[in-house]
Design a protein around this motif. Sequence first.
Motif, mmCIF file in Angstrom:
data_model
loop_
_atom_site.group_PDB
_atom_site.id
_atom_site.type_symbol
_atom_site.label_atom_id
_atom_site.label_comp_id
_atom_site.label_asym_id
_atom_site.label_seq_id
_atom_site.Cartn_x
_atom_site.Cartn_y
_atom_site.Cartn_z
ATOM 1 N N ILE A 1 36.208 41.859 49.254
ATOM 2 C CA ILE A 1 36.836 40.733 48.601
ATOM 3 C C ILE A 1 36.020 40.318 47.373
ATOM 4 N N GLY A 2 34.675 40.351 47.486
ATOM 5 C CA GLY A 2 33.840 39.987 46.348
ATOM 6 C C GLY A 2 34.098 40.871 45.143
ATOM 7 N N GLY A 3 34.188 42.172 45.364
ATOM 8 C CA GLY A 3 34.463 43.095 44.269
ATOM 9 C C GLY A 3 35.827 42.855 43.648
ATOM 10 N N LEU A 4 36.811 42.585 44.478
ATOM 11 C CA LEU A 4 38.158 42.303 43.978
ATOM 12 C C LEU A 4 38.168 41.042 43.127
ATOM 13 N N ILE A 5 37.420 40.035 43.545
ATOM 14 C CA ILE A 5 37.338 38.803 42.756
ATOM 15 C C ILE A 5 36.783 39.097 41.367
ATOM 16 N N PHE A 6 35.723 39.914 41.307
ATOM 17 C CA PHE A 6 35.141 40.232 40.006
ATOM 18 C C PHE A 6 36.108 41.038 39.132
ATOM 19 N N VAL A 35 25.300 44.252 39.096
ATOM 20 C CA VAL A 35 24.316 43.190 39.303
ATOM 21 C C VAL A 35 25.000 41.918 39.785
ATOM 22 N N LEU A 36 26.109 41.532 39.147
ATOM 23 C CA LEU A 36 26.829 40.326 39.569
ATOM 24 C C LEU A 36 27.346 40.439 41.003
ATOM 25 N N ALA A 37 27.929 41.568 41.343
ATOM 26 C CA ALA A 37 28.448 41.756 42.703
ATOM 27 C C ALA A 37 27.321 41.717 43.724
ATOM 28 N N THR A 38 26.203 42.345 43.398
ATOM 29 C CA THR A 38 25.070 42.359 44.317
ATOM 30 C C THR A 38 24.504 40.960 44.496
ATOM 31 N N LEU A 39 24.355 40.222 43.413
ATOM 32 C CA LEU A 39 23.857 38.847 43.521
ATOM 33 C C LEU A 39 24.818 37.977 44.325
ATOM 34 N N PHE A 40 26.111 38.160 44.100
ATOM 35 C CA PHE A 40 27.112 37.388 44.831
ATOM 36 C C PHE A 40 27.022 37.634 46.336
ATOM 37 N N ILE A 41 26.785 38.875 46.713
ATOM 38 C CA ILE A 41 26.728 39.234 48.121
ATOM 39 C C ILE A 41 25.394 38.833 48.750
#
Length: 163
Positions: A1-6, A35-41
């Motif tokens: 879901i995080g990746g889809l949001i980005f 980097v953004l996805a990793t930080l978000f997770i």
Amino acid sequence: IGGLIFVLVFGRHGWFGPWLETHDIKIIFALPGIVLATLFITFPFVVKELVPLMEEQGTAEEEAAVTLGAGGWSIFWRVTLPNIKWGLLYGMILCNARAMGEFGAVSVVSGHIRGQTNTLPLHVEILYNEYQFSASFAVASLLLLLALFTLILKNWFTRKRTH
């Protein structure tokens, strides 16, 4: 879901996609997206360590520093950070452990571009899907060694924090 949001926010047809494209800024299928996805997770692991620690310590020392005339950055560097340093380091170790194995969100935003946007877990998947089992096992073993090193650091910080 995080990746889809980005992808929905920063993708070509996302909210900021047209603006990013006109300014030649790549987030999706590039390093900033990973980097953004990793930080978000992973960022919640740091927060999970720091919030209870900071609530337990209270604000008395920071308030005393303010009454003595200290500024915001001075208070942070000389009062707050020394009080939370072990919790922060412990949270960063947990964050690192989660980031090393992150697959889902990074898989969506990376685009699997070899040599540019591949992470170790994605590389293991690619090698395995290409029936290169020995290479896949070697990369997975490298991840295992990194995980063991992270566990050793975690145990060391746990001991350091309790003393």
